[in-house]
Design a protein around this motif. Structure first.
Motif, short mmCIF file in Angstrom:
data_model
loop_
_atom_site.label_atom_id
_atom_site.label_comp_id
_atom_site.label_asym_id
_atom_site.label_seq_id
_atom_site.Cartn_x
_atom_site.Cartn_y
_atom_site.Cartn_z
N CYS A 1 35.20 49.71 47.56
CA CYS A 1 35.82 50.36 48.72
C CYS A 1 37.26 50.75 48.40
CB CYS A 1 35.76 49.44 49.93
SG CYS A 1 36.65 47.90 49.72
N ASP A 2 37.81 51.60 49.22
CA ASP A 2 39.18 52.08 49.02
C ASP A 2 40.19 50.95 49.11
OD1 ASP A 2 38.20 54.65 48.73
OD2 ASP A 2 38.49 55.15 50.85
N ASN A 3 39.92 49.97 49.95
CA ASN A 3 40.82 48.84 50.11
C ASN A 3 40.95 48.07 48.79
OD1 ASN A 3 42.46 46.98 51.38
ND2 ASN A 3 40.76 45.80 52.19
N LEU A 4 39.83 47.81 48.13
CA LEU A 4 39.86 47.10 46.86
C LEU A 4 40.54 47.93 45.79
CD1 LEU A 4 39.11 44.65 45.14
CD2 LEU A 4 36.89 45.71 44.74
N GLU B 1 37.68 42.65 39.16
CA GLU B 1 36.90 42.76 40.39
C GLU B 1 36.11 44.07 40.42
OE1 GLU B 1 36.47 40.73 43.16
OE2 GLU B 1 37.39 39.18 41.93
N LEU B 2 36.63 45.09 39.79
CA LEU B 2 35.96 46.40 39.78
C LEU B 2 34.74 46.41 38.85
CD1 LEU B 2 39.08 48.74 39.77
CD2 LEU B 2 37.64 48.14 41.71
N GLU B 3 34.71 45.45 37.90
CA GLU B 3 33.61 45.41 36.93
C GLU B 3 32.27 45.07 37.59
OE1 GLU B 3 34.65 42.71 33.83
OE2 GLU B 3 36.36 43.91 33.20
N ARG B 4 32.31 44.36 38.69
CA ARG B 4 31.04 43.98 39.33
C ARG B 4 30.31 45.17 39.94
NH1 ARG B 4 33.06 40.87 44.80
NH2 ARG B 4 34.30 42.59 45.55
#
Length: 80
Positions: free
Chosen positions: A51-54, A67-70
């Motif tokens: 999501c944009d928040n992450l 965190e983006l790797e998942r």
């Protein structure tokens, strides 16, 4: 009409009992231990992309880029 009144009465007794239990113990309702992590799930949603928040948190340095790797999709392979 009798069934409705009896059902309503039972619901009122249950609600009264729950309220009485709260008043006596002064303890709020708590969730279960573990939650989703107890089920072995690493992420809560089934999103295809973050999501944009992450993305914003990673860009600001507030979240770990790992965190983006998942959200990375596995390479396509053919099953024989």
């Amino acid at each position: 009409m009798q069934v409705f009144l009896v059902t309503f009465g039972i619901f009122m007794l249950v609600i009264f009992g729950m309220a009485l239990g709260y008043i006596v113990k002064r303890k709020s309702i708590q969730g279960s231990c573990g939650g989703i992590s107890a089920l072995g799930m690493k992420k809560v949603c089934d999103c295809d992309e973050p999501c944009d928040n992450l993305k914003d948190k990673v860009a600001k340095g507030e979240a770990d880029p790992k965190e983006l790797e998942r959200f990375a999709k596995p390479a396509f392979y053919e099953v024989k």
